[in-house]
Write an enzyme that holds these catalytic residues in place. Structure first.
Site, mmCIF file in Angstrom:
data_model
loop_
_atom_site.group_PDB
_atom_site.id
_atom_site.type_symbol
_atom_site.label_atom_id
_atom_site.label_comp_id
_atom_site.label_asym_id
_atom_site.label_seq_id
_atom_site.Cartn_x
_atom_site.Cartn_y
_atom_site.Cartn_z
ATOM 1 N N SER A 192 2.147 0.165 -6.618
ATOM 2 C CA SER A 192 2.907 -0.831 -5.854
ATOM 3 C C SER A 192 4.132 -1.281 -6.642
ATOM 4 O O SER A 192 5.178 -1.582 -6.073
ATOM 5 C CB SER A 192 2.027 -2.042 -5.554
ATOM 6 O OG SER A 192 0.848 -1.620 -4.915
ATOM 7 N N LEU A 230 0.823 -1.219 0.000
ATOM 8 C CA LEU A 230 0.000 0.000 0.000
ATOM 9 C C LEU A 230 0.857 1.268 0.000
ATOM 10 O O LEU A 230 1.963 1.299 0.505
ATOM 11 C CB LEU A 230 -0.924 -0.001 1.229
ATOM 12 C CG LEU A 230 -1.891 -1.184 1.323
ATOM 13 C CD1 LEU A 230 -2.807 -1.018 2.534
ATOM 14 C CD2 LEU A 230 -2.727 -1.352 0.050
ATOM 15 N N HIS A 245 -3.554 4.292 -2.349
ATOM 16 C CA HIS A 245 -4.540 3.419 -1.698
ATOM 17 C C HIS A 245 -5.189 4.138 -0.505
ATOM 18 O O HIS A 245 -6.399 4.068 -0.295
ATOM 19 C CB HIS A 245 -3.869 2.143 -1.169
ATOM 20 C CG HIS A 245 -3.274 1.265 -2.231
ATOM 21 N ND1 HIS A 245 -1.930 1.054 -2.347
ATOM 22 C CD2 HIS A 245 -3.852 0.529 -3.207
ATOM 23 C CE1 HIS A 245 -1.688 0.222 -3.344
ATOM 24 N NE2 HIS A 245 -2.836 -0.112 -3.891
HETATM 25 P P1 AMP Z 1 -3.952 -2.336 -6.573
HETATM 26 O O1 AMP Z 1 -3.491 -2.648 -5.191
HETATM 27 O O2 AMP Z 1 -2.874 -1.904 -7.501
HETATM 28 O O3 AMP Z 1 -4.838 -3.409 -7.146
HETATM 29 O O4 AMP Z 1 -4.885 -1.049 -6.431
HETATM 30 C C1 AMP Z 1 -5.986 -1.043 -5.558
HETATM 31 C C2 AMP Z 1 -6.800 0.188 -5.832
HETATM 32 O O5 AMP Z 1 -6.011 1.353 -5.610
HETATM 33 C C3 AMP Z 1 -7.289 0.261 -7.294
HETATM 34 O O6 AMP Z 1 -8.618 0.748 -7.310
HETATM 35 C C4 AMP Z 1 -6.329 1.240 -7.900
HETATM 36 O O7 AMP Z 1 -6.852 1.936 -9.014
HETATM 37 C C5 AMP Z 1 -6.091 2.196 -6.741
HETATM 38 N N1 AMP Z 1 -4.841 2.929 -6.933
HETATM 39 C C6 AMP Z 1 -3.624 2.409 -7.221
HETATM 40 N N2 AMP Z 1 -2.715 3.388 -7.386
HETATM 41 C C7 AMP Z 1 -3.377 4.563 -7.196
HETATM 42 C C8 AMP Z 1 -2.991 5.935 -7.242
HETATM 43 N N3 AMP Z 1 -1.739 6.306 -7.532
HETATM 44 N N4 AMP Z 1 -3.921 6.878 -7.004
HETATM 45 C C9 AMP Z 1 -5.204 6.503 -6.712
HETATM 46 N N5 AMP Z 1 -5.635 5.236 -6.665
HETATM 47 C C10 AMP Z 1 -4.742 4.266 -6.901
#
Ligand code: AMP
Length: 278
Positions: A188, A33, A37
């Site tokens: 990530s 995270l 997130h």
């Molecule tokens: P992930 O852990 O990559 O599957 O992401 C989980 C959630 O966090 C997803 O809805 C992503 O679109 C969101 N997310 C990831 N990176 C960002 C960011 N830089 N800004 C805003 N939301 C993000």
């Protein structure tokens, strides 16, 4: 924050809370995270009474086994960030909780072609995997609102389609992209970049800004300029595309429909994506 590892415990607890009239926001993640997130948690807390976050690295959405194996895991830090961010519940399932019958014969979803363009073209099966895990998670959490990042713009569209096709009543909230000071979208996967690659990776943001400034006047030249920005920084792009914001079909220069620029590019072995409305 309460930690649940078993689906049955999570649903039992949520049922009681919902019976007491409390609204539920849900933030699904794959962990490692960062502030992006945590911004989703903050947005959820503003409009719902209970915020549930899940951490699950979903094997069915990885088309590349090495990418799955190398996906960063930082659980202790994640838990600290979630506590600090004010999440009420962390759901941390083992694979058998979400896929009790294994992952061999899973449902395929009709995504109306959304899963075959852009990310879908370069990551076959990816969005089917996203839908498989999201459907299961949504069945368990049944949130009033679902918070996802615009960073994964196509994923938001796919999940919206899943919600309407499967008759799920959660409302999807698309949240703004959180960036590093140099413009790099937080991800990530950035943990796998060297300091030098992190610097170079700002090229994705610079290329998007170039498109934002130039696309409406100079169309294809703007695309060529964006490609040059990426190449000169050592990024190998899978695609640089200006598309219709609602259908993701590529737009021709001069088309006045609302547009979005989307980029996927590799730095070394790490694949990054980013986008910007034009
Ligand atoms: P992930 O852990 O990559 O599957 O992401 C989980 C959630 O966090 C997803 O809805 C992503 O679109 C969101 N997310 C990831 N990176 C960002 C960011 N830089 N800004 C805003 N939301 C993000």
């Amino acid at each position: 924050m309460i930690l649940f590892k078993r689906a049955v415990d999570l649903t039992g607890w949520l049922e009681k809370e919902k019976a007491g009239g409390r609204s539920v926001g849900f933030v699904p993640t794959m962990g490692a995270l960062h502030s992006g997130h945590i911004s989703l948690i903050a947005i959820s807390k503003r409009s719902t009474q209970i915020t549930v976050c899940s951490i699950f690295i979903n094997p069915t959405q990885f088309n590349d086994a090495r990418d799955y194996q190398k996906y960063p895991v930082t659980l202790e830090n994640d838990i600290a960030l979630l506590e600090e961010g004010g999440a009420d519940v962390l759901f941390l399932p083992a694979i058998g909780e979400l896929y009790p019958d294994g992952t061999k014969t899973l449902e395929q979803y009709d995504l109306n072609g959304l899963d075959t363009v852009l990310e879908g073209q370069f990551r076959p099966g990816h969005f089917q995997g996203v839908c498989q895990v999201m459907f299961r998670l949504l069945q368990l959490v049944r949130p009033d609102r679902l918070f996802m990042g615009q960073k994964d713009y196509q994923q938001c569209m796919v999940v919206q389609r899943l919600l309407s096709r499967m008759g799920l009543h959660s409302q999807l909230e698309r949240c703004p992209i959180v960036r590093e000071p140099g413009g790099l979208a937080m991800s990530s996967r950035n943990l796998r970049l060297t300091a030098d690659q992190r610097e170079r990776a700002t090229a994705l943001y610079r290329a998007l800004q170039h498109l934002k400034e130039k696309w409406h006047h100079s169309g294809d030249d703007a695309l060529a300029g964006a490609a040059t920005i990426l190449r000169e920084s050592g990024c190998r792009s899978d695609y640089i595309c200006v598309a219709d914001r609602d259908t993701l079909q590529p737009l021709q220069p001069g088309d006045s429909r609302p547009a979005i620029a989307l980029i996927a590019a590799f730095l070394g072995e790490v694949r990054l994506i980013d986008n910007m409305p034009l």
